[in-house]
Design an enzyme around this catalytic site. Structure first.
Site, PDB file in Angstrom:
ATOM      1  N   GLU A   1      16.802  11.253  65.408  1.00  0.00           N
ATOM      2  CA  GLU A   1      17.193  12.352  64.376  1.00  0.00           C
ATOM      3  C   GLU A   1      18.510  13.073  65.061  1.00  0.00           C
ATOM      4  O   GLU A   1      18.443  13.417  65.906  1.00  0.00           O
ATOM      5  CB  GLU A   1      15.930  13.654  64.614  1.00  0.00           C
ATOM      6  CG  GLU A   1      14.797  12.518  64.042  1.00  0.00           C
ATOM      7  CD  GLU A   1      13.826  13.550  63.190  1.00  0.00           C
ATOM      8  OE1 GLU A   1      14.565  14.430  62.537  1.00  0.00           O
ATOM      9  OE2 GLU A   1      12.737  13.162  62.868  1.00  0.00           O
TER      10      GLU A   1
ATOM     11  N   CYS B   1      23.053  18.866  66.919  1.00  0.00           N
ATOM     12  CA  CYS B   1      22.089  18.854  67.912  1.00  0.00           C
ATOM     13  C   CYS B   1      21.772  17.235  67.915  1.00  0.00           C
ATOM     14  O   CYS B   1      21.412  16.686  66.624  1.00  0.00           O
ATOM     15  CB  CYS B   1      21.030  19.514  67.223  1.00  0.00           C
ATOM     16  SG  CYS B   1      19.636  19.370  68.103  1.00  0.00           S
TER      17      CYS B   1
ATOM     18  N   CYS C   1       9.323  11.297  72.411  1.00  0.00           N
ATOM     19  CA  CYS C   1       9.444  11.763  73.890  1.00  0.00           C
ATOM     20  C   CYS C   1       8.213  11.565  74.673  1.00  0.00           C
ATOM     21  O   CYS C   1       7.264  11.745  73.957  1.00  0.00           O
ATOM     22  CB  CYS C   1       9.800  13.095  73.451  1.00  0.00           C
ATOM     23  SG  CYS C   1      10.146  14.151  74.929  1.00  0.00           S
TER      24      CYS C   1
ATOM     25  N   CYS D   1       4.862  18.329  75.407  1.00  0.00           N
ATOM     26  CA  CYS D   1       4.891  19.759  74.959  1.00  0.00           C
ATOM     27  C   CYS D   1       4.025  19.930  73.645  1.00  0.00           C
ATOM     28  O   CYS D   1       4.253  19.488  72.792  1.00  0.00           O
ATOM     29  CB  CYS D   1       6.267  20.164  74.791  1.00  0.00           C
ATOM     30  SG  CYS D   1       7.189  20.060  76.165  1.00  0.00           S
TER      31      CYS D   1
ATOM     32  N   CYS E   1       5.438  20.879  70.187  1.00  0.00           N
ATOM     33  CA  CYS E   1       6.616  20.301  69.706  1.00  0.00           C
ATOM     34  C   CYS E   1       5.971  19.160  68.822  1.00  0.00           C
ATOM     35  O   CYS E   1       5.101  18.295  69.365  1.00  0.00           O
ATOM     36  CB  CYS E   1       7.240  19.618  70.840  1.00  0.00           C
ATOM     37  SG  CYS E   1       8.511  18.529  70.329  1.00  0.00           S
TER      38      CYS E   1
ATOM     39  N   GLY F   1      13.344  14.198  72.527  1.00  0.00           N
ATOM     40  CA  GLY F   1      13.439  13.314  73.795  1.00  0.00           C
ATOM     41  C   GLY F   1      14.029  14.318  74.964  1.00  0.00           C
ATOM     42  O   GLY F   1      14.457  15.540  74.632  1.00  0.00           O
ATOM     43  N   GLU F   2      13.742  13.940  76.247  1.00  0.00           N
ATOM     44  CA  GLU F   2      14.055  14.752  77.405  1.00  0.00           C
ATOM     45  C   GLU F   2      15.388  14.242  77.837  1.00  0.00           C
ATOM     46  O   GLU F   2      15.266  13.325  78.246  1.00  0.00           O
ATOM     47  CB  GLU F   2      13.026  14.585  78.269  1.00  0.00           C
ATOM     48  CG  GLU F   2      13.242  15.147  79.903  1.00  0.00           C
ATOM     49  CD  GLU F   2      14.061  16.378  79.997  1.00  0.00           C
ATOM     50  OE1 GLU F   2      13.461  17.720  79.568  1.00  0.00           O
ATOM     51  OE2 GLU F   2      15.083  16.697  80.388  1.00  0.00           O
TER      52      GLU F   2
ATOM     53  N   SER G   1      19.598  20.958  77.257  1.00  0.00           N
ATOM     54  CA  SER G   1      18.286  21.532  77.261  1.00  0.00           C
ATOM     55  C   SER G   1      17.343  20.634  78.080  1.00  0.00           C
ATOM     56  O   SER G   1      17.049  19.449  77.387  1.00  0.00           O
ATOM     57  CB  SER G   1      17.825  22.071  76.019  1.00  0.00           C
ATOM     58  OG  SER G   1      16.631  22.754  76.039  1.00  0.00           O
TER      59      SER G   1
ATOM     60  N   SER H   1      14.095  24.923  79.473  1.00  0.00           N
ATOM     61  CA  SER H   1      12.929  25.557  78.530  1.00  0.00           C
ATOM     62  C   SER H   1      11.647  25.899  79.368  1.00  0.00           C
ATOM     63  O   SER H   1      11.191  25.242  79.977  1.00  0.00           O
ATOM     64  CB  SER H   1      12.591  24.379  77.555  1.00  0.00           C
ATOM     65  OG  SER H   1      11.422  24.800  76.608  1.00  0.00           O
ATOM     66  N   LEU H   2      11.401  27.252  79.351  1.00  0.00           N
ATOM     67  CA  LEU H   2      10.617  27.762  79.999  1.00  0.00           C
ATOM     68  C   LEU H   2       9.028  27.958  79.452  1.00  0.00           C
ATOM     69  O   LEU H   2       8.014  27.376  79.794  1.00  0.00           O
ATOM     70  CB  LEU H   2      10.814  29.094  80.577  1.00  0.00           C
ATOM     71  CG  LEU H   2      11.813  29.439  81.734  1.00  0.00           C
ATOM     72  CD1 LEU H   2      11.863  30.721  81.939  1.00  0.00           C
ATOM     73  CD2 LEU H   2      11.082  28.674  82.843  1.00  0.00           C
TER      74      LEU H   2
ATOM     75  N   ASN I   1       9.269  27.326  65.078  1.00  0.00           N
ATOM     76  CA  ASN I   1       9.023  27.070  63.897  1.00  0.00           C
ATOM     77  C   ASN I   1       7.807  26.131  63.499  1.00  0.00           C
ATOM     78  O   ASN I   1       7.493  25.325  64.046  1.00  0.00           O
ATOM     79  CB  ASN I   1      10.207  25.876  63.600  1.00  0.00           C
ATOM     80  CG  ASN I   1      11.810  26.843  63.854  1.00  0.00           C
ATOM     81  OD1 ASN I   1      12.144  27.595  63.200  1.00  0.00           O
ATOM     82  ND2 ASN I   1      12.364  26.419  65.057  1.00  0.00           N
TER      83      ASN I   1
ATOM     84  N   CYS J   1      14.376  23.750  65.811  1.00  0.00           N
ATOM     85  CA  CYS J   1      13.628  23.222  67.110  1.00  0.00           C
ATOM     86  C   CYS J   1      12.388  22.964  67.094  1.00  0.00           C
ATOM     87  O   CYS J   1      11.712  23.797  66.488  1.00  0.00           O
ATOM     88  CB  CYS J   1      14.214  24.398  68.176  1.00  0.00           C
ATOM     89  SG  CYS J   1      15.974  24.497  68.608  1.00  0.00           S
TER      90      CYS J   1
HETATM   91  S1  SF4 Z   1       9.831  20.046  73.450  1.00  0.00           S
HETATM   92 FE1  SF4 Z   1      11.415  18.442  73.995  1.00  0.00          FE
HETATM   93  S2  SF4 Z   1      10.796  17.716  75.821  1.00  0.00           S
HETATM   94 FE2  SF4 Z   1       8.991  18.677  74.972  1.00  0.00          FE
HETATM   95  S3  SF4 Z   1       7.928  16.987  73.984  1.00  0.00           S
HETATM   96 FE3  SF4 Z   1       9.517  18.114  72.374  1.00  0.00          FE
HETATM   97  S4  SF4 Z   1      11.242  16.701  72.422  1.00  0.00           S
HETATM   98 FE4  SF4 Z   1      10.250  16.214  74.272  1.00  0.00          FE
END
Ligand code: SF4
Length: 368
Positions: free
Chosen positions: A97, A110, A117, A121, A124, A170-171, A202, A225-226, A305, A348
């Site tokens: 994406e 972006c 990923c 999280c 997410c 992804g990270e 990020s 990202s905290l 979101n 996001c």
């Molecule tokens: S917020 Fe980012 S790092 Fe966390 S699961 Fe989603 S895509 Fe992966």
């Protein structure tokens, strides 16, 4: 096909000198390598056939030995605010994406660093896919080219400059080699010429890579990202915290902050989840945490979101403003980020293959 993409080369993953070496191995002069690099990256041509200033025989050899594009556009959505979301597919059928966000002064793209990923999280949508594959450098560069071509046309200059953010699926720090290679290709003056200073990466907090980036000379801006001000809550929201808890993460952040040069940006991101991490006490805890580690970085507050399968709602505007005021009263600089592309799930944490009912001919990957 794997051979073509990874070995003989997805040419978008090659820096100019590597492309020159590649054409020399084909028995061609150096200048052809430079010409092809510019055709791919500056003119953003996506096939050798379009490079009509190359001899036909060379175009045929290139087609047989390499590829200029491997991603296909499965679907494209345009939000009411002009944000464009692309669902792409890799040569091996995996979803990628990319989001194009038009802005008056400078557009932002972006991009994704992985398909899916591995980090779970909890807020997410992408996390629900798990890791499908880390993307190659060429696949990262190609996302930028697809978005720019769709907005402005192949071969056309970009009327605004372009910022890049590695905040898609992804990270990025688990795709570190691909990412850094891609940024090298993207920054070339003979190509896209988007320099590291225009890029923000990020991370959810891959501590060894934060320390590594602190030693890199030409590097992108960093965002961390905290999502929570204490380990207990962060373990739940971002399980990576069990591997690198807040104390370790913020010590690495401090090391990174010490390495900052004039003009570099280093920020924290804090997704605001209604009733979960947005109380007055959370704000005070967050301020104490950052002040204890003597971190001066600003905090971007990101209203969550909403996405159907997730059990979270965005904090109210009043809550976000109160949270911000508490941080500021404790000397922490805080900003509220405006969500973009919400109506097409381009915002996001919403980046995941999912169906958008209103879109024409949706051919999307359903969540399980
Ligand atoms: S917020 Fe980012 S790092 Fe966390 S699961 Fe989603 S895509 Fe992966």
């Amino acid at each position: 096909m794997d051979d073509v993409n990874e070995k003989a080369g997805h040419l978008l993953g090659l820096k100019e000198d590597e492309l020159v070496a590649f054409v020399e191995r084909l028995g061609e002069p150096k200048f052809r390598g430079r010409q092809i690099f510019a055709a791919l990256n500056a003119r953003r041509l996506r096939s050798f056939d379009e490079m009509t200033d190359l001899p036909k025989s060379l175009r045929a050899t290139l087609s047989a030995r390499a590829t200029a594009s491997t991603l296909t556009v499965e679907s494209r959505y345009i939000a009411s605010d002009g944000t464009r979301r692309y669902l792409l597919k890799t040569h091996d059928g995996l979803p990628v994406e990319t989001v194009f966000i038009p802005e008056e002064r400078r557009d932002t793209i972006c991009f994704s660093s992985q398909s899916g990923c591995p980090l779970q999280c909890d807020f997410c949508l992408t996390a629900k896919l798990g890791l499908l594959r880390t993307l190659t450098a060429g696949e990262i560069v190609e996302q930028i080219i697809i978005a720019l071509n769709d907005a402005y046309g192949a071969g056309q200059p970009t009327p605004h400059g372009t910022n890049l953010v590695a905040m898609g699926a992804g990270e990025p720090f688990l795709a570190y080699d691909s990412l850094m290679k891609a940024l090298g290709v993207i920054s070339a003056p003979e190509g896209l010429h988007i320099v590291a200073n225009r890029v923000t990466v990020s991370t959810a907090g891959v501590v060894p890579r934060i320390r590594e980036l602190a030693r890199v000379e030409d590097r992108p801006h960093l965002a961390i990202s905290l999502a929570a001000p204490d380990d207990e809550l962060r373990n739940r929201l971002m399980p990576i915290n069990k591997k690198w808890p807040l104390g370790e993460l913020l010590a690495a952040c401090k090391e990174f902050e010490r390495s900052l040069r004039p003009g570099e940006r280093f920020t924290f991101e804090y997704v605001m989840l209604d009733g979960v991490n947005d109380s007055d006490e959370h704000a005070r805890q967050l301020a104490r945490l950052l002040n204890r580690h003597e971190l001066r970085a600003k905090v971007n507050l990101i209203p969550h979101n909403p996405a159907d399968p997730l059990p979270y709602r965005p904090s109210t505007q009043e809550r976000v403003q109160t949270f911000k005021a508490i941080l500021e009263s404790k000397g922490v600089h805080a900003f509220v980020r405006r969500p973009r592309g919400r109506d097409i799930y381009a915002a996001c944490g919403q980046l995941a293959a999912r169906r958008v009912e209103a879109a024409p001919e949706p051919k999307l990957y359903q969540l399980a």
